[in-house]
Motif scaffolding. Structure first.
Motif, PDB file in Angstrom:
ATOM      1  N   SER A 141       8.104   8.200 -10.465  1.00  5.76           N
ATOM      2  CA  SER A 141       7.373   7.989  -9.222  1.00  5.76           C
ATOM      3  C   SER A 141       7.770   6.649  -8.619  1.00  5.76           C
ATOM      4  O   SER A 141       8.346   5.786  -9.292  1.00  5.76           O
ATOM      5  CB  SER A 141       5.865   8.030  -9.474  1.00  5.76           C
ATOM      6  OG  SER A 141       5.479   6.935 -10.289  1.00  5.76           O
ATOM      7  N   PHE A 142       7.448   6.453  -7.361  1.00  8.89           N
ATOM      8  CA  PHE A 142       7.797   5.199  -6.694  1.00  8.89           C
ATOM      9  C   PHE A 142       7.114   4.017  -7.359  1.00  8.89           C
ATOM     10  O   PHE A 142       7.713   2.951  -7.529  1.00  8.89           O
ATOM     11  CB  PHE A 142       7.396   5.286  -5.215  1.00  8.89           C
ATOM     12  CG  PHE A 142       7.747   4.061  -4.427  1.00  8.89           C
ATOM     13  CD1 PHE A 142       9.062   3.827  -4.047  1.00  8.89           C
ATOM     14  CD2 PHE A 142       6.776   3.139  -4.079  1.00  8.89           C
ATOM     15  CE1 PHE A 142       9.392   2.688  -3.322  1.00  8.89           C
ATOM     16  CE2 PHE A 142       7.095   2.005  -3.352  1.00  8.89           C
ATOM     17  CZ  PHE A 142       8.404   1.778  -2.964  1.00  8.89           C
ATOM     18  N   GLU A 143       5.853   4.192  -7.736  1.00  8.34           N
ATOM     19  CA  GLU A 143       5.122   3.112  -8.403  1.00  8.34           C
ATOM     20  C   GLU A 143       5.760   2.766  -9.747  1.00  8.34           C
ATOM     21  O   GLU A 143       5.795   1.595 -10.144  1.00  8.34           O
ATOM     22  CB  GLU A 143       3.650   3.516  -8.597  1.00  8.34           C
ATOM     23  CG  GLU A 143       2.829   3.608  -7.312  1.00  8.34           C
ATOM     24  CD  GLU A 143       3.176   4.833  -6.481  1.00  8.34           C
ATOM     25  OE1 GLU A 143       3.819   5.770  -7.041  1.00  8.34           O
ATOM     26  OE2 GLU A 143       2.824   4.857  -5.277  1.00  8.34           O
ATOM     27  N   THR A 144       6.274   3.777 -10.448  1.00 10.95           N
ATOM     28  CA  THR A 144       6.938   3.518 -11.731  1.00 10.95           C
ATOM     29  C   THR A 144       8.223   2.719 -11.532  1.00 10.95           C
ATOM     30  O   THR A 144       8.539   1.825 -12.329  1.00 10.95           O
ATOM     31  CB  THR A 144       7.262   4.849 -12.431  1.00 10.95           C
ATOM     32  OG1 THR A 144       6.046   5.586 -12.625  1.00 10.95           O
ATOM     33  CG2 THR A 144       7.923   4.607 -13.776  1.00 10.95           C
ATOM     34  N   LEU A 198       8.621  15.777  -8.595  1.00  6.47           N
ATOM     35  CA  LEU A 198       8.933  14.767  -9.605  1.00  6.47           C
ATOM     36  C   LEU A 198       8.856  15.349 -11.013  1.00  6.47           C
ATOM     37  O   LEU A 198       9.668  15.006 -11.886  1.00  6.47           O
ATOM     38  CB  LEU A 198       7.973  13.576  -9.470  1.00  6.47           C
ATOM     39  CG  LEU A 198       8.062  12.785  -8.150  1.00  6.47           C
ATOM     40  CD1 LEU A 198       7.028  11.665  -8.133  1.00  6.47           C
ATOM     41  CD2 LEU A 198       9.462  12.208  -7.951  1.00  6.47           C
ATOM     42  N   ARG A 218       8.469   3.912   0.325  1.00  4.54           N
ATOM     43  CA  ARG A 218       7.947   4.990  -0.527  1.00  4.54           C
ATOM     44  C   ARG A 218       8.214   6.349   0.120  1.00  4.54           C
ATOM     45  O   ARG A 218       8.656   7.301  -0.535  1.00  4.54           O
ATOM     46  CB  ARG A 218       6.452   4.778  -0.739  1.00  4.54           C
ATOM     47  CG  ARG A 218       5.777   5.786  -1.660  1.00  4.54           C
ATOM     48  CD  ARG A 218       4.330   5.363  -1.875  1.00  4.54           C
ATOM     49  NE  ARG A 218       3.642   6.240  -2.787  1.00  4.54           N
ATOM     50  CZ  ARG A 218       2.955   7.317  -2.410  1.00  4.54           C
ATOM     51  NH1 ARG A 218       2.873   7.630  -1.128  1.00  4.54           N
ATOM     52  NH2 ARG A 218       2.356   8.074  -3.314  1.00  4.54           N
ATOM     53  N   TYR A 247      11.915   7.254  -0.165  1.00  4.02           N
ATOM     54  CA  TYR A 247      12.274   7.760  -1.496  1.00  4.02           C
ATOM     55  C   TYR A 247      11.915   9.233  -1.635  1.00  4.02           C
ATOM     56  O   TYR A 247      12.724  10.046  -2.115  1.00  4.02           O
ATOM     57  CB  TYR A 247      11.548   6.917  -2.542  1.00  4.02           C
ATOM     58  CG  TYR A 247      11.666   7.433  -3.953  1.00  4.02           C
ATOM     59  CD1 TYR A 247      12.902   7.575  -4.574  1.00  4.02           C
ATOM     60  CD2 TYR A 247      10.536   7.803  -4.676  1.00  4.02           C
ATOM     61  CE1 TYR A 247      13.011   8.060  -5.871  1.00  4.02           C
ATOM     62  CE2 TYR A 247      10.619   8.283  -5.972  1.00  4.02           C
ATOM     63  CZ  TYR A 247      11.868   8.405  -6.565  1.00  4.02           C
ATOM     64  OH  TYR A 247      11.961   8.886  -7.837  1.00  4.02           O
ATOM     65  N   HIS A 248      10.722   9.614  -1.188  1.00  2.00           N
ATOM     66  CA  HIS A 248      10.294  11.005  -1.292  1.00  2.00           C
ATOM     67  C   HIS A 248      11.137  11.920  -0.405  1.00  2.00           C
ATOM     68  O   HIS A 248      11.522  13.028  -0.812  1.00  2.00           O
ATOM     69  CB  HIS A 248       8.820  11.119  -0.911  1.00  2.00           C
ATOM     70  CG  HIS A 248       7.909  10.423  -1.881  1.00  2.00           C
ATOM     71  ND1 HIS A 248       6.623  10.043  -1.546  1.00  2.00           N
ATOM     72  CD2 HIS A 248       8.102  10.024  -3.173  1.00  2.00           C
ATOM     73  CE1 HIS A 248       6.065   9.450  -2.603  1.00  2.00           C
ATOM     74  NE2 HIS A 248       6.944   9.430  -3.581  1.00  2.00           N
ATOM     75  N   VAL A 273       4.959  16.423  -3.706  1.00  2.00           N
ATOM     76  CA  VAL A 273       5.803  15.386  -4.306  1.00  2.00           C
ATOM     77  C   VAL A 273       5.626  15.371  -5.817  1.00  2.00           C
ATOM     78  O   VAL A 273       6.581  15.203  -6.586  1.00  2.00           O
ATOM     79  CB  VAL A 273       5.468  14.008  -3.699  1.00  2.00           C
ATOM     80  CG1 VAL A 273       6.215  12.902  -4.434  1.00  2.00           C
ATOM     81  CG2 VAL A 273       5.806  13.980  -2.217  1.00  2.00           C
ATOM     82  N   THR A 274       4.403  15.559  -6.267  1.00  5.92           N
ATOM     83  CA  THR A 274       4.128  15.545  -7.709  1.00  5.92           C
ATOM     84  C   THR A 274       4.892  16.654  -8.421  1.00  5.92           C
ATOM     85  O   THR A 274       5.503  16.437  -9.479  1.00  5.92           O
ATOM     86  CB  THR A 274       2.623  15.703  -7.962  1.00  5.92           C
ATOM     87  OG1 THR A 274       1.921  14.663  -7.274  1.00  5.92           O
ATOM     88  CG2 THR A 274       2.313  15.630  -9.446  1.00  5.92           C
TER      89      THR A 274
END
Length: 623
Positions: free
Chosen positions: A586-589, A579, A556, A559-560, A575-576
């Motif tokens: 997002s990483f979770e997505t 994106l 994660r 990726y950021h 980060v928000t």
């Protein structure tokens, strides 16, 4: 064919390929330099026609236009990166995606087609081409089987008189459908005819081709030019030893008519049995991810219930290049394939002539007596049909792992086989069967690359031993490993996916650094497209099931960091916000989407092994 060839030469423009220096391409030439170059050239011609005077208006005009041209050319060379970035942005803005991705490939693959000056001790294009010719001649004429050849011809002589042309007649509609399946933009074969000549052909052309192909089937004869192909050695690892023959793979360029003919007769060859469920290669709807998932779930099912699992990852020596034509065609006859089709295939495969092209040099031709046709659309099916009995003998033995009422003791993806058994003795029996069946079809296991792996039960009290005797294939022993790369996935004997995550982290950093170095000056839209295409192409991450929390957190963070680096955000920027501004997920997505896509394929797959595991509701995806 000569008429089509002549029409193509008259109507389709072409240019010679320079293998030494490549094309001289200047970024921004059309927009900035072209007009000034034309003006300078015209002024120079006018000045030259009048005797090249050293003063006067013509002389001044020649000097002025030449200086403007050189100034524009110098500007383009000094701002090459910016101009390429602007061109990419224009392609994206105009939705010219073919031009966009072609430019990207040219930027990324500048050195991917390097040629060696020395190959296996040979120097010079002619000597290297002849060395490749000798190498492929030895490889594709290594299997001799007069007994099977005589048996085939005897069966054909008995079957051909009773075969009906009506069962394998080629219609005009078949030709039209096959022409639509051809791919445009491919390299020309030995006949010099482009696929576009058939793709955009009219119904009259389809009628003549259907008559020609039906005559092929009736008389069992093909023209010599129809059976020609050109083999081109391509480098596997451009950072490896370029003089090593084993660092190259061969691709064959066939005539466009042979490609069309293969697409037409493909429907006359296909047959299927239950054993085909154990073959995951070359099939629509199946993938390496599904095959690996079946393997991991089977192992996981047993070790969770207190049993050892023994697996052997089998590698064959030149599997595709060792196919025995005569035994293959006998198998097709036994499947009920029309004898006229088998006779034509036998005549085609046994009389084909191949040449080797190295740079601009073409070697002498040689005949092939074994091996599937490189690049042929029939080759994948013919190979899977060739090894069907070998897989069938393993499955029919009834030895190995089973879940419910389904036996899962072998999984195949093309020539990559893995044998699975719950005991050492069972795996040895499977290896003995494999060795006998492989020898029957002239295939041999590469014991240097074939490895075994033992998966211990999760309950340590159920572990019988941590070391077992070496297994044997014939007279050769097979070593044990605790880590193996199977179908692109790293498999550990603990079923941990931490190494898989570490590999994806490294790959993402490498791709991001490459993009940053080459495309940092592109517009935001271009950057987002490139980042999504190159950095978010994660390989079967839905298979990750056993891993440390810290490993996923590292991924994660990777990726950021990569996104901030490529889009030029500072280290501590939100980060928000990043994106939201770039439109990246997002990483979770990303994880959730990968799970959803894989689960959709898993639940809709019609393969018997996948269906059996799906019925048991064994979840196998990361959460």
């Amino acid at each position: 064919m000569r008429c089509i060839n002549a029409a193509c030469r008259l109507s389709i423009p072409n240019k010679a390929v320079n293998y030494n220096n490549g094309d001289f391409i200047v970024a921004g030439w059309n927009d900035i330099v072209r007009d000034k170059h034309s003006a300078a050239r015209d002024a120079f011609h006018d000045w030259a026609c009048f005797g090249k005077p050293r003063q006067g208006s013509l002389y001044d005009r020649m000097k002025r236009t030449r200086s403007q041209f050189k100034l524009a050319l110098r500007y383009c060379k000094q701002h090459e990166d910016t101009l390429r970035a602007d061109a990419l942005a224009d392609s994206m803005r105009n939705k010219d995606y073919n031009k966009f991705w072609n430019t990207i490939r040219k930027c990324n693959n500048k050195n991917a087609t390097k040629f060696a000056h020395v190959v296996d001790g040979c120097t010079g294009d002619v000597a290297i081409a002849n060395r490749w010719c000798q190498h492929f001649n030895d490889l594709y004429n290594s299997v001799n089987d007069d007994v099977s050849r005589d048996s085939l011809y005897k069966q054909l002589s008995d079957s051909v008189p009773h075969s009906s042309l009506q069962m394998c007649r080629i219609t005009v509609q078949d030709i039209a459908n096959a022409c639509c399946q051809l791919k445009s933009g491919k390299a020309l074969g030995p006949d010099g005819i482009a696929a576009e000549a058939l793709i955009f052909g009219t119904n009259k052309l389809h009628i003549h081709i259907s008559l020609l192909f039906n005559l092929f089937i009736i008389y069992g004869h093909l023209p010599a030019r129809f059976m020609q192909s050109i083999i081109i050695p391509l480098i596997k690892n451009k950072n490896g030893d370029l003089s090593d023959l084993n660092n190259y793979r061969a691709i064959a360029i066939s005539t466009v008519f042979s490609k069309l003919f293969e697409g037409v007769i493909e429907k006359f060859l296909h047959s299927s049995t239950f054993i085909d469920n154990y073959q995951f290669g070359f099939k629509r709807g199946l993938s390496t991810g599904l095959c690996t998932s079946v393997f991991k779930q089977t192992v996981d099912y047993y070790i969770n219930r207190g049993s050892h699992v023994f697996a052997c990852f089998v590698d064959f020596k030149k599997a595709f290049d060792s196919v025995n034509y005569w035994k293959l065609f006998l198998k097709l006859l036994n499947d009920g394939v029309n004898a006229l089709i088998v006779r034509l295939l036998a005549a085609w495969y046994c009389n084909q002539i191949c040449y080797v092209r190295w740079r601009s040099t073409v070697s002498t031709g040689f005949h092939m007596s074994n091996g599937t046709r490189q690049g042929g659309s029939l080759s994948p099916y013919l190979f899977t049909r060739y090894i069907r009995e070998m897989l069938g003998a393993i499955v029919d033995s009834g030895i190995g792992c089973s879940i419910g009422s389904v036996l899962i003791n072998v999984l195949a993806y093309a020539d990559d086989l893995v044998l699975i058994a719950p005991s050492w003795k069972a795996l040895q029996l499977l290896l003995d069967i494999l060795n006998v069946q492989a020898a029957a079809i002239d295939m041999h296991c590469n014991t240097d690359k074939t490895v075994c792996m033992m998966f211990p039960p999760l309950n340590r009290r159920r572990i019988i031993s941590n070391s077992f005797p070496l297994l044997k294939i014939g007279a050769n022993y097979v070593k044990y490993v605790s880590r193996f790369k199977y179908l692109g996935h790293i498999v550990l004997n603990s079923l941990s996916d931490d190494d898989e995550i570490e590999r994806e982290i490294r790959n993402m950093f490498v791709r991001c650094n490459t993009l940053t170095r080459k495309f940092s000056k592109c517009s935001l839209n271009v950057k987002v497209t490139l980042f999504r295409s190159y950095c978010l192409c994660l390989y079967d991450i839905a298979l990750w099931n056993v891993y440390k929390t810290g490993s996923l957190l590292k991924f994660r963070s990777c990726y950021h960091r990569c996104a901030k680096l490529f889009f030029k955000y500072r280290k501590y920027d939100s980060v928000t916000c990043m994106l939201l501004e770039t439109g990246l997920p997002s990483f979770e997505t990303i994880i959730s989407n990968a799970n959803h896509v894989f689960n959709s394929k898993w639940s809709s797959c019609s393969n018997v092994l996948v269906t059996a595991l799906h019925r048991l509701h064994l979840p196998y995806y990361c959460t």
